[in-house]
Scaffold this active site. Structure first.
Site, mmCIF file in Angstrom:
data_model
loop_
_atom_site.group_PDB
_atom_site.id
_atom_site.type_symbol
_atom_site.label_atom_id
_atom_site.label_comp_id
_atom_site.label_asym_id
_atom_site.label_seq_id
_atom_site.Cartn_x
_atom_site.Cartn_y
_atom_site.Cartn_z
ATOM 1 N N CYS A 28 0.357 41.893 19.636
ATOM 2 C CA CYS A 28 -0.043 42.355 20.971
ATOM 3 C C CYS A 28 -1.437 42.992 20.981
ATOM 4 C CB CYS A 28 1.022 43.273 21.568
ATOM 5 S SG CYS A 28 0.885 43.402 23.380
ATOM 6 N N HIS A 37 5.795 40.503 22.168
ATOM 7 C CA HIS A 37 6.554 41.523 21.434
ATOM 8 C C HIS A 37 7.906 40.960 21.004
ATOM 9 C CE1 HIS A 37 4.129 45.175 21.690
ATOM 10 N NE2 HIS A 37 3.820 44.849 22.938
ATOM 11 N N GLU A 43 9.524 41.629 18.553
ATOM 12 C CA GLU A 43 10.309 42.675 17.887
ATOM 13 C C GLU A 43 11.083 43.553 18.860
ATOM 14 O OE1 GLU A 43 6.708 45.017 19.147
ATOM 15 O OE2 GLU A 43 7.160 42.936 18.608
#
Length: 309
Positions: free
Chosen positions: A142, A235, A237
């Site tokens: 990001c 993102h 994660e």
């Protein structure tokens, strides 16, 4: 891949509750295995939450991964206890003479801040320069992607008028690329950013290979041909609730945010969201560890000579 972390790290109990294989340092020391050394430069404010998210994705393979957490911002944290930072994080000076198999640089909520106004911008530049000679492969996430593109390729900061927030569809461009091996032709991943990543701009400025794009033509996943650097603009994660937490935080702050796209069932923030990107996130990090780190890193880290066949 069992991740190897200090016995007292909060993530140990958190991830074990999810049946994630976490190997404490005391147990790992009994195995005759050279673990992969992965350094995580954690730039997110809620560091413990971010640790849990990345460690979850790094845990899914049979080799050991020795995790080292790095901080470069010496200011007092409002979101993470000082005791936690002192116990589990190192400073750059502590590791600058070491070599690592992998480096992950996380995102940061700095999309509207000019690079030179970032408090630790000189330190970011220092770490990226250092990584060229001390790290086999680096993965930027990001905001870190935007920072790295500026530092490494001179790409000017690109900022969206409105924040991109939600779960978006992407498609792969090179189905046989190692980093996208096993990906579905189309897949979902969350975004939460002001940064803009037009694929055409990246092609104009760099020789990076774009491996996946959004439906709107933004670059999502791209990498250097030698596998030394990789970039993911979203993102993968994130937990199921992370976008919701960010949305309600902004609502409470009076920012009148848009409801995250394709996230809440029936587009109603009162409905509990579901993660539709977990398999993608796990596969992405497994591929990075296997093909971009393990397959090319030297056995003896004292001699940084990645095998780039």
């Amino acid at each position: 891949m069992p991740i190897r972390v200090p016995d007292e790290l909060p993530a140990v109990n958190f991830l074990r509750e999810e049946n994630v294989f976490v190997m404490t340092t005391s147990r790992a020391s009994g195995q005759e295995i050279r673990p992969l050394k992965v350094l995580i430069l954690n730039l997110m404010p809620k560091k413990i939450e971010t640790e849990n998210q990345f460690l979850r994705l790094l845990s899914n393979s049979p080799l050991q991964v020795d995790i080292q957490l790095l901080r470069i911002d010496s200011r007092e944290s409002r979101n993470t206890p000082a005791e936690h930072l002192n116990n589990f994080y190192c400073n750059f000076e502590d590791i600058q003479e070491q070599n690592f198999d992998g480096l992950i640089v996380t995102g940061a909520p700095l999309g509207l801040v000019e690079f030179n106004d970032v408090a630790y911008w000189p330190q970011i530049k220092q770490v990226l320069e250092w990584s060229k000679d001390h790290v086999t492969s680096t993965l930027f996430v990001c905001w870190a992607v935007q920072a790295a593109l500026n530092i490494l390729y001179g790409i000017p900061k690109q900022t969206r008028t409105d924040k991109l927030s939600g779960v978006y569809e992407h498609h792969i461009l090179h189905p046989h690329a190692l980093l996208t091996r096993g990906f579905d032709d189309s897949f979902l991943a969350p975004h939460s950013r002001y940064a803009d990543f037009p694929a055409a701009l990246i092609r104009d400025y760099t020789d990076l290979e774009i491996l996946a794009e959004t439906e709107e033509g933004d670059a999502y996943l791209f990498a250097s041909k030698d596998k030394r650097i990789a970039f993911v603009t979203g993102h993968p994660e994130y937990d199921a609730q992370t976008l919701a937490q960010e949305y309600f935080r902004d609502v409470e702050a009076g920012l009148d945010p848009e409801v995250p796209y394709n996230y809440f069932p029936h587009n109603d923030p009162q409905n509990k969201p579901r993660a539709s990107w977990r398999s993608h996130g796990n596969l992405l990090f497994t591929n990075w560890l296997n093909y971009y780190v393990y397959q090319i890193t030297p056995y003896d880290l004292r001699h940084m000579n990645p095998t780039l066949d």
